[in-house]
Design a protein around this motif. Structure first.
Motif, PDB file in Angstrom:
ATOM      1  N   LYS A  20       0.835  -1.203   0.000  1.00 30.35           N
ATOM      2  CA  LYS A  20       0.000   0.000   0.000  1.00 30.35           C
ATOM      3  C   LYS A  20       0.869   1.252   0.000  1.00 30.35           C
ATOM      4  O   LYS A  20       1.749   1.399   0.843  1.00 30.35           O
ATOM      5  CB  LYS A  20      -0.900  -0.008   1.232  1.00 30.35           C
ATOM      6  N   VAL A  21       0.610   2.152  -0.943  1.00 31.08           N
ATOM      7  CA  VAL A  21       1.406   3.378  -1.002  1.00 31.08           C
ATOM      8  C   VAL A  21       0.732   4.492  -0.219  1.00 31.08           C
ATOM      9  O   VAL A  21      -0.451   4.421   0.109  1.00 31.08           O
ATOM     10  CB  VAL A  21       1.663   3.841  -2.463  1.00 31.08           C
ATOM     11  N   PHE A  27      -1.741  -2.077  -3.954  1.00 27.55           N
ATOM     12  CA  PHE A  27      -1.516  -2.815  -5.197  1.00 27.55           C
ATOM     13  C   PHE A  27      -1.743  -4.324  -5.046  1.00 27.55           C
ATOM     14  O   PHE A  27      -1.735  -5.042  -6.030  1.00 27.55           O
ATOM     15  CB  PHE A  27      -0.108  -2.550  -5.726  1.00 27.55           C
ATOM     16  N   ARG A  28      -1.840  -4.818  -3.810  1.00 35.09           N
ATOM     17  CA  ARG A  28      -2.137  -6.245  -3.631  1.00 35.09           C
ATOM     18  C   ARG A  28      -3.146  -6.380  -2.490  1.00 35.09           C
ATOM     19  O   ARG A  28      -2.838  -6.838  -1.415  1.00 35.09           O
ATOM     20  CB  ARG A  28      -0.858  -7.028  -3.365  1.00 35.09           C
ATOM     21  N   HIS A  37       1.486 -14.156  -4.652  1.00 36.55           N
ATOM     22  CA  HIS A  37       2.775 -13.475  -4.760  1.00 36.55           C
ATOM     23  C   HIS A  37       3.827 -14.147  -3.877  1.00 36.55           C
ATOM     24  O   HIS A  37       4.974 -14.328  -4.285  1.00 36.55           O
ATOM     25  CB  HIS A  37       2.638 -11.998  -4.393  1.00 36.55           C
TER      26      HIS A  37
ATOM     27  N   PRO B 215      -2.069   6.201  -9.611  1.00 34.34           N
ATOM     28  CA  PRO B 215      -2.315   4.873 -10.186  1.00 34.34           C
ATOM     29  C   PRO B 215      -3.517   4.807 -11.139  1.00 34.34           C
ATOM     30  O   PRO B 215      -3.422   4.160 -12.191  1.00 34.34           O
ATOM     31  CB  PRO B 215      -2.562   4.000  -8.952  1.00 34.34           C
ATOM     32  N   GLU B 240       4.927   4.028  -9.438  1.00 32.29           N
ATOM     33  CA  GLU B 240       5.204   4.149  -8.005  1.00 32.29           C
ATOM     34  C   GLU B 240       4.748   2.876  -7.311  1.00 32.29           C
ATOM     35  O   GLU B 240       3.703   2.320  -7.611  1.00 32.29           O
ATOM     36  CB  GLU B 240       4.452   5.337  -7.406  1.00 32.29           C
ATOM     37  N   ARG B 241       5.535   2.401  -6.393  1.00 35.40           N
ATOM     38  CA  ARG B 241       5.131   1.299  -5.525  1.00 35.40           C
ATOM     39  C   ARG B 241       5.635   1.589  -4.127  1.00 35.40           C
ATOM     40  O   ARG B 241       6.517   2.417  -3.943  1.00 35.40           O
ATOM     41  CB  ARG B 241       5.735  -0.035  -6.010  1.00 35.40           C
ATOM     42  N   LYS B 242       5.071   0.895  -3.152  1.00 34.28           N
ATOM     43  CA  LYS B 242       5.575   0.989  -1.790  1.00 34.28           C
ATOM     44  C   LYS B 242       7.057   0.592  -1.797  1.00 34.28           C
ATOM     45  O   LYS B 242       7.413  -0.404  -2.433  1.00 34.28           O
ATOM     46  CB  LYS B 242       4.776   0.023  -0.910  1.00 34.28           C
ATOM     47  N   GLN B 254       7.862  -4.901  -5.382  1.00 37.88           N
ATOM     48  CA  GLN B 254       7.776  -5.845  -6.504  1.00 37.88           C
ATOM     49  C   GLN B 254       6.487  -5.728  -7.316  1.00 37.88           C
ATOM     50  O   GLN B 254       5.396  -5.585  -6.762  1.00 37.88           O
ATOM     51  CB  GLN B 254       7.899  -7.274  -5.985  1.00 37.88           C
ATOM     52  N   ILE B 255       6.635  -5.811  -8.630  1.00 34.84           N
ATOM     53  CA  ILE B 255       5.526  -5.993  -9.569  1.00 34.84           C
ATOM     54  C   ILE B 255       5.828  -7.342 -10.210  1.00 34.84           C
ATOM     55  O   ILE B 255       6.724  -7.433 -11.045  1.00 34.84           O
ATOM     56  CB  ILE B 255       5.519  -4.898 -10.645  1.00 34.84           C
ATOM     57  N   TYR B 259      11.498  -5.494  -9.839  1.00 37.74           N
ATOM     58  CA  TYR B 259      11.689  -4.645  -8.667  1.00 37.74           C
ATOM     59  C   TYR B 259      11.705  -3.195  -9.141  1.00 37.74           C
ATOM     60  O   TYR B 259      12.595  -2.807  -9.894  1.00 37.74           O
ATOM     61  CB  TYR B 259      13.020  -4.958  -7.983  1.00 37.74           C
TER      62      TYR B 259
END
Ligand SMILES: Cc1cc2nc3c(=O)[nH]c(=O)nc-3n(C[C@H](O)[C@H](O)[C@H](O)COP(=O)(O)OP(=O)(O)OC[C@H]3O[C@@H](n4cnc5c(N)ncnc54)[C@H](O)[C@@H]3O)c2cc1C
Ligand code: FES
Lengths: 87, 279
Positions: A20-21, A27-28, A37, B215, B240-242, B254-255, B259
């Motif tokens: 979570k941002v 995102f998950r 994952h 997003p 952007e990701r955590k 990770q996506i 990375y």
């Protein structure tokens, strides 16, 4: 500075909010996505990146702790290979 | 006790930087100008640094200035949680820790030479894009036409106003802006950033397109670019990701197998086909 303390916080890719941002987007969000994952990470992504067969030390704690008894990676990977024919 | 046998640099050890300037640009965005204590920061547009405030924590923040500017570097920090609130409280002369720059997947400054470039920015997504836009303006002859589209929620959230005014008056850059919600003081376009895309169809045909924003924006911009028949190889997404470690250890960013901290944060769209978590 004369003294300090070491602080530790729980963290893990199965926990809510791992992806979570700050803007609020997660995102998950689904448990199933986080479970997928985790298994991909230990079984595929990390070995592909740094070598080795599996990125799990085999401590067995997840197997002991999992109440619905779904976490055992040995069972999951065996099923993926036997039932679905995945490599 | 024996000493550690390696003398490798500790990847978690920050270097110090001092705050030279600070300015609140709107209700939440703080502009900071910093100087490293030891030597200039050596970065490529699109790379980020981990900024730490002692006793509080660390946050990944993209460098917003262009590396053509060697004396200092600039950050824009949105106040949102523990670390960013602490950063907003800092005063001129205060020190922060800096790790990095990180991100092997920065903007393709070499590949982009001679090409037409289109930048599509949503809100704070302007911050990383600004680094590359100003890099191109400082090396203007190396690049083709530049088009910048910017969408902001409302007029009160706009920032870098005087710089954007500068862009809109230059002949060698095509700058278009829109706000989601109109008010009495706003004379320009109204609507989300995708509403500007049909207006630049000609520019899009041969350009490299760079996208950065919240997003939700990516899906809609990509649909619009698909309609405009922009090939996936020509599209670059700043994702952007955590993040925690910034160096490929913790897995927060990770996506699928990618990375963001190492392989990104800028990805070519065609390389993301294997990563369903990306969009
Ligand atoms: C590559 C990259 C580049 C970035 N570039 C920039 C940039 O240029 N500028 C920028 O501003 N940001 C940028 N970010 C985002 C920035 O890193 C985050 O906003 C920042 O790390 C947030 O940290 P924080 O400690 O302030 O927030 P946190 O304290 O981690 O808070 C995050 C969220 O959790 C909530 N929260 C905090 N504490 C609690 C609590 N105790 N209980 C419940 N909820 C809580 C907050 O309200 C917030 O919504 C970037 C991120 C990445 C990955
Ligand atoms: S932020 Fe830790 S692996 Fe990318």
């Amino acid at each position: 500075m004369k003294s300090g303390s070491r602080e530790r916080a729980w963290d893990g890719c199965l926990l809510d909010g791992f992806a979570k941002v700050a803007g609020g987007h997660d995102f998950r969000k689904n448990r199933a996505d986080r479970f997928r994952h985790r298994l991909y990470r230990k079984g595929k992504y990390v070995p592909a990146k740094i070598g080795g067969e599996i990125a799990c030390v085999g401590c067995g704690r997840c197997i002991d702790a999992c109440l619905p008894d779904i976490a055992n990676p040995v069972n999951v990977y065996n099923r993926l290979v036997d039932d679905l024919g995945l490599e | 006790m024996s000493k550690p046998s390696t003398i490798e640099k500790d990847i978690y050890l920050p270097q110090l930087a001092a705050i030279e300037k600070r300015r609140l640009m709107n209700a939440t965005e703080m502009y900071l100008r910093l100087k490293m204590d030891e030597g200039p920061l050596d970065y490529v547009p699109g790379q980020f640094v981990e900024v730490s405030v002692p006793g509080v924590g660390e946050s990944p923040i993209t460098v917003s200035s262009s590396p053509t500017q060697k004396e200092y570097f600039e950050l824009v920090v949105r106040r949102i949680g523990n670390v960013t609130i602490a950063i907003h409280r800092l005063r001129i002369g205060d020190k922060v820790g800096i790790r990095g720059p990180y991100g092997n997947g920065a903007y393709p400054v070499e590949e982009a030479k001679g090409r037409n470039l289109v930048f599509i920015c949503g809100g704070i997504g302007l911050v990383p894009q600004r680094s590359f836009v100003n890099y191109v303006l400082d090396n203007r002859d190396d690049y083709g036409e530049i088009t910048v589209l910017l969408g902001t929620k409302c007029m009160a959230q706009r920032f870098f106003q005087s710089e954007l005014d500068g862009w809109s008056h230059r002949e060698d850059i095509h700058f278009m802006e829109t706000v989601d919600e109109a008010d009495d003081c706003w004379q320009g376009n109204v609507g989300v950033v995708t509403t500007l895309i049909p207006k630049i169809e000609r520019e899009l045909t041969s350009a490299l397109v760079f996208i950065c924003g919240p997003p939700v924006m990516y899906k809609f911009v990509l649909l619009a670019l698909n309609e405009a028949k922009v090939p996936r190889e020509n599209i670059f997404l700043n994702l952007e990701r955590k993040m925690k470690c910034g160096v490929g250890k913790c897995g927060h960013c990770q996506i699928n197998n990618l990375y963001v901290c190492i392989d990104g944060p800028v990805f070519r769209y065609s390389d993301l086909a294997v990563a369903p978590e990306a969009i």
